[in-house]
Design a protein around this motif. Structure first.
Motif, PDB file in Angstrom:
ATOM      1  N   ASN A 122       1.083   9.223  -1.848  1.00 32.29           N
ATOM      2  CA  ASN A 122       0.569   8.824  -0.538  1.00 32.29           C
ATOM      3  C   ASN A 122      -0.459   9.809   0.017  1.00 32.29           C
ATOM      4  O   ASN A 122      -0.960   9.619   1.123  1.00 32.29           O
ATOM      5  N   ARG A 123      -0.763  10.861  -0.732  1.00 38.69           N
ATOM      6  CA  ARG A 123      -1.744  11.840  -0.269  1.00 38.69           C
ATOM      7  C   ARG A 123      -3.148  11.226  -0.302  1.00 38.69           C
ATOM      8  O   ARG A 123      -3.549  10.609  -1.291  1.00 38.69           O
ATOM      9  N   ALA A 124      -3.880  11.419   0.770  1.00 44.68           N
ATOM     10  CA  ALA A 124      -5.270  10.958   0.812  1.00 44.68           C
ATOM     11  C   ALA A 124      -6.114  11.824  -0.125  1.00 44.68           C
ATOM     12  O   ALA A 124      -5.959  13.041  -0.173  1.00 44.68           O
ATOM     13  N   ILE A 125      -6.967  11.187  -0.901  1.00 40.47           N
ATOM     14  CA  ILE A 125      -7.809  11.902  -1.847  1.00 40.47           C
ATOM     15  C   ILE A 125      -8.983  12.546  -1.100  1.00 40.47           C
ATOM     16  O   ILE A 125      -9.702  11.875  -0.348  1.00 40.47           O
ATOM     17  N   VAL A 126      -9.152  13.842  -1.299  1.00 39.06           N
ATOM     18  CA  VAL A 126     -10.244  14.564  -0.664  1.00 39.06           C
ATOM     19  C   VAL A 126     -11.409  14.678  -1.653  1.00 39.06           C
ATOM     20  O   VAL A 126     -11.253  15.213  -2.746  1.00 39.06           O
ATOM     21  N   HIS A 127     -12.541  14.159  -1.261  1.00 38.77           N
ATOM     22  CA  HIS A 127     -13.725  14.219  -2.105  1.00 38.77           C
ATOM     23  C   HIS A 127     -14.732  15.196  -1.501  1.00 38.77           C
ATOM     24  O   HIS A 127     -14.880  15.273  -0.280  1.00 38.77           O
ATOM     25  N   VAL A 128     -15.422  15.902  -2.371  1.00 37.62           N
ATOM     26  CA  VAL A 128     -16.442  16.845  -1.923  1.00 37.62           C
ATOM     27  C   VAL A 128     -17.805  16.169  -2.007  1.00 37.62           C
ATOM     28  O   VAL A 128     -18.228  15.726  -3.079  1.00 37.62           O
TER      29      VAL A 128
END
Length: 396
Positions: free
Chosen positions: A232-238
């Protein structure tokens, strides 16, 4: 003494054959340097290397699609392309293995109970657009998750092949006890080992809970890795300075495809639809898909004339007028050949530019993302694949 000499000769021949047949480790540093300078057709040709049908990386994804698994499915949609991108660098000796991905869903009450709430979404396929389409078609509902049965079903239905140099990996992800259902997971995993298939388990939840639910035991028995993720963790994109340019190049790349045959137009529309699906997740997901489309693993010889001619899937002389796109109807064989070659050169140049930009993009991300999250689907799968590939002397 003569017998000893004969034995030594035979042993030397055995070692020579083994070294020729086995995958060998290779230093990828030269390839990385090469990618940075890839800006023309010949560079891309050398980068991708000769096409080979000798070895395969076969990955079966068994995804729990019960009510609580929306986060898992979203991670699979968002992270497919980065997994593909990493696998595009794999080597088996001097060969670059082809990739095939199969997809199963299980634990969904919309699926037939008589089949164990299991469905083969897609058999082994190298069609990356089709794989993406199938992932985006998944929905969640209900929950009767039978891990042993879905493993056994995938082993029976999929063509795993008999090549011992192939890398055959099964990843099963879920959050209920591994022991549910009428098929004992231990028997299913024993069958997997007979087929040289490594079983990896991904528990969506607490590490200790997965152990008590026998997910770790499944991985141990399957010679695989036991992993846990926060599904359920939101994916962090750079975001990087290169993203916008890569996306513009992707639009130009699409214009180099020449649809032919009865499926050509539909497949070209599917390509565009999966660009849209990737962008709907996040702009960075669209960037990663564009990078995948610039790699050797993105091949569409079943509907695109550029790939079909390059792979010798069809000869220009054998093309029928009705199978040609409108821009080539009424053209001579020489004119058709010239048009295809023009698109091939243009595509190679664009792909080389995307690869070069991606190298700089990855370097930029490395400086910004000091501590990368290790509890998402992409991270654990790539780590497990590389670790297990080393057993067969695959290299990156």
């Amino acid at each position: 003494m003569k017998n000893l000499k004969n034995i030594l000769v035979m042993w030397s021949m055995f070692l020579l054959c083994s070294s020729l047949m086995a995958c060998k480790n290779n230093d990828r540093s030269k390839e990385i340097d090469f990618v940075e300078n890839a800006s023309n057709q010949e560079a891309l040709k050398n980068l991708h290397g000769p096409k080979t049908n000798k070895h395969f990386i076969k990955v079966a994804l068994l995804l729990d699609t019960s009510n609580s698994m929306d986060g898992l499915i979203n991670q699979a949609k968002a992270q497919l392309w980065e997994i593909v991108n990493e696998l595009s660098y794999a080597k088996c000796g001097n060969d670059r293995p082809n990739l095939q991905i199969a997809l199963y869903e299980y634990g969904n009450d919309n699926l037939p109970a008589r089949e164990g709430y299991i469905r083969q979404v897609l058999g082994f396929s190298n069609d990356l657009d089709e794989i993406s389409e199938k992932l985006f078609s998944l929905t969640t509902n209900g929950g009767n998750e039978f891990c042993g049965e879905v493993i056994e079903t995938s082993l029976k239905q999929l063509d795993w092949g008999n090549d011992r140099d192939d890398l055959k990996l099964l990843f099963i992800a879920g959050n209920e006890p591994f022991t549910q259902g009428n098929v004992d997971y231990r028997d299913a995993i024993a069958d997997a080992k007979e087929k040289d298939v490594v079983v990896n388990t991904i528990f969506c939840g607490d590490y200790d809970q997965g152990i008590s639910g026998m997910w770790q035991d499944g991985a141990i028995r399957g010679d695989g890795d036991y992993m846990t993720i926060n599904h359920n963790r939101a994916i962090v994109h750079v975001v990087t300075p290169y993203d916008a340019v890569i996306l513009k190049l992707n639009s130009r790349l699409n214009k180099t495809y020449i649809a032919y045959g009865s499926r050509g137009i539909a497949k070209m529309e599917l390509q565009s639809a999966q660009d849209t699906n990737a962008a709907s997740m996040n702009e960075e997901v669209a960037v990663k898909r564009a990078v995948s489309k610039s790699s050797r693993l993105y091949n569409n010889s079943n509907w695109d004339l550029v790939d079909a001619i390059a792979d010798k899937e069809i000869a220009i002389a054998d093309l029928k007028e009705k199978d040609l796109p409108k821009e080539l109807k009424g053209k001579s064989e020489k004119e058709i050949k010239s048009y295809i070659e023009e698109k091939r050169v243009e595509r190679a140049k664009i792909q080389g530019e995307i690869q070069s930009l991606n190298t700089m993009r990855k370097q930029y991300i490395a400086t910004k993302q000091k501590e990368e999250s290790k509890d998402n689907l992409e991270a654990v799968m790539i780590q497990a694949i590389k670790k297990q590939a080393k057993r067969k002397n695959y290299s990156w």
